[in-house]
Scaffold this active site. Structure first.
Site, PDB file in Angstrom:
ATOM      1  N   ASP A 152       9.306   4.299 -17.742  1.00 49.40           N
ATOM      2  CA  ASP A 152       9.323   4.354 -16.283  1.00 49.40           C
ATOM      3  C   ASP A 152       8.604   5.642 -15.874  1.00 49.40           C
ATOM      4  O   ASP A 152       9.053   6.743 -16.212  1.00 49.40           O
ATOM      5  CB  ASP A 152      10.786   4.371 -15.835  1.00 49.40           C
ATOM      6  CG  ASP A 152      10.951   4.548 -14.334  1.00 49.40           C
ATOM      7  OD1 ASP A 152       9.969   4.858 -13.636  1.00 49.40           O
ATOM      8  OD2 ASP A 152      12.089   4.379 -13.873  1.00 49.40           O
ATOM      9  N   ASN A 207      -1.493   1.591  -2.324  1.00 46.32           N
ATOM     10  CA  ASN A 207      -2.371   0.713  -1.551  1.00 46.32           C
ATOM     11  C   ASN A 207      -3.146   1.592  -0.571  1.00 46.32           C
ATOM     12  O   ASN A 207      -2.903   2.800  -0.500  1.00 46.32           O
ATOM     13  CB  ASN A 207      -1.580  -0.400  -0.853  1.00 46.32           C
ATOM     14  CG  ASN A 207      -0.507   0.160   0.063  1.00 46.32           C
ATOM     15  OD1 ASN A 207      -0.778   1.053   0.871  1.00 46.32           O
ATOM     16  ND2 ASN A 207       0.709  -0.327  -0.073  1.00 46.32           N
ATOM     17  N   GLY A 228       6.504  -2.558  -6.279  1.00 48.24           N
ATOM     18  CA  GLY A 228       6.125  -2.198  -7.645  1.00 48.24           C
ATOM     19  C   GLY A 228       6.294  -0.720  -7.930  1.00 48.24           C
ATOM     20  O   GLY A 228       7.247  -0.078  -7.484  1.00 48.24           O
ATOM     21  N   ASP A 245       4.617   1.783  -6.853  1.00 42.98           N
ATOM     22  CA  ASP A 245       4.496   2.580  -5.632  1.00 42.98           C
ATOM     23  C   ASP A 245       5.876   2.773  -4.989  1.00 42.98           C
ATOM     24  O   ASP A 245       6.277   3.904  -4.655  1.00 42.98           O
ATOM     25  CB  ASP A 245       3.546   1.826  -4.682  1.00 42.98           C
ATOM     26  CG  ASP A 245       3.052   2.659  -3.523  1.00 42.98           C
ATOM     27  OD1 ASP A 245       3.365   3.863  -3.473  1.00 42.98           O
ATOM     28  OD2 ASP A 245       2.350   2.099  -2.658  1.00 42.98           O
ATOM     29  N   SER A 278      -3.407  -1.875 -10.883  1.00 42.64           N
ATOM     30  CA  SER A 278      -3.941  -3.179 -10.428  1.00 42.64           C
ATOM     31  C   SER A 278      -3.474  -4.405 -11.207  1.00 42.64           C
ATOM     32  O   SER A 278      -3.845  -5.526 -10.840  1.00 42.64           O
ATOM     33  CB  SER A 278      -5.482  -3.193 -10.383  1.00 42.64           C
ATOM     34  OG  SER A 278      -5.968  -2.432  -9.308  1.00 42.64           O
ATOM     35  N   GLY A 336      -0.404  -5.554 -11.597  1.00 42.02           N
ATOM     36  CA  GLY A 336       0.826  -6.159 -11.080  1.00 42.02           C
ATOM     37  C   GLY A 336       0.477  -7.106  -9.958  1.00 42.02           C
ATOM     38  O   GLY A 336      -0.229  -8.107 -10.158  1.00 42.02           O
ATOM     39  N   TYR A 357      -1.665  -6.826  -7.709  1.00 42.41           N
ATOM     40  CA  TYR A 357      -3.103  -6.928  -7.472  1.00 42.41           C
ATOM     41  C   TYR A 357      -3.826  -7.848  -8.465  1.00 42.41           C
ATOM     42  O   TYR A 357      -5.024  -8.095  -8.331  1.00 42.41           O
ATOM     43  CB  TYR A 357      -3.755  -5.536  -7.439  1.00 42.41           C
ATOM     44  CG  TYR A 357      -3.515  -4.786  -6.137  1.00 42.41           C
ATOM     45  CD1 TYR A 357      -2.742  -5.340  -5.118  1.00 42.41           C
ATOM     46  CD2 TYR A 357      -4.073  -3.536  -5.918  1.00 42.41           C
ATOM     47  CE1 TYR A 357      -2.515  -4.659  -3.925  1.00 42.41           C
ATOM     48  CE2 TYR A 357      -3.860  -2.849  -4.717  1.00 42.41           C
ATOM     49  CZ  TYR A 357      -3.077  -3.418  -3.731  1.00 42.41           C
ATOM     50  OH  TYR A 357      -2.883  -2.737  -2.546  1.00 42.41           O
TER      51      TYR A 357
END
Ligand code: ADP
Length: 167
Positions: free
Chosen positions: A10, A24, A32, A34, A117, A119, A121
């Site tokens: 993690d 983003n 996610g 973020d 990107s 996940g 994305y």
């Protein structure tokens, strides 16, 4: 430890000079990794991010780490996958490269990345892992301060994909 390593874990728990956030373009938080970073860093991170008024895909911005063990958080919006003919590969490489440049500029030695990107994305995992490891290795050849980069993978499939690109 080798200069590039891959672990399962993690990223909010990792004690390095800088962790990278797969943000983003609003930089105002999301789901996610973020969301996890914003929750762990605490609400002051929103205030710091607000001042940027967003960030273009592939570019990067830096804030403090607030309640995280990391000193800095580097925020970079990776590309959303739209089939691969829309500059996605270059934009993903830019996210890694520009994040590392910013870390180096802030005298960071140790940097940790999530799998940007891959996940929500939807960037294909193997293709993303190849671009990430190549961009990191190339950067390390010219870095002034950065000397250890860790890919922090959240699940087994992601871990295996990055691990297989190391050698
Ligand atoms: P993107 O929108 O760039 O695709 P996501 O957050 O949806 O970003 O996913 C990117 C990767 O981050 C995925 O592999 C996801 O499993 C992973 N991830 C989610 N939470 C964490 C975390 N706390 N630490 C490290 N990686 C995480």
């Amino acid at each position: 430890m080798p200069p590039v390593n891959v672990i399962k874990g993690d990223i909010t728990k990792i004690k390095v000079d800088a962790i990278v956030n797969a943000a983003n373009t609003t930089l105002m938080g999301g789901g996610g990794v973020d969301g996890a970073i914003h929750r762990a860093a605490g609400p002051a991170l929103y205030g710091a991010c607000e001042k940027f008024h967003g960030c273009r895909t592939g570019e990067a911005r830096i804030t403090g780490g607030f309640n995280l063990p990391a000193k800095f958080i580097i925020h970079t919006p990776g590309p959303i996958w739209h089939g691969g003919d829309n500059g996605e590969d270059q934009l993903l490489a830019n996210s890694y490269h520009n994040s590392l440049r910013l870390a180096d500029k802030h005298l960071c030695r140790t940097v940790a990345f999530p799998s940007i990107s891959t996940g929500v994305y939807a960037f294909p995992l193997e293709r993303a892992a190849k671009i990430a490891i190549k961009t990191i290795k190339d950067f390390l050849l010219t870095a002034n301060y950065v000397d250890q980069v860790t890919m922090v993978c959240f699940d087994d499939k992601t871990f295996a994909a990055y691990q297989s690109q190391l050698y």
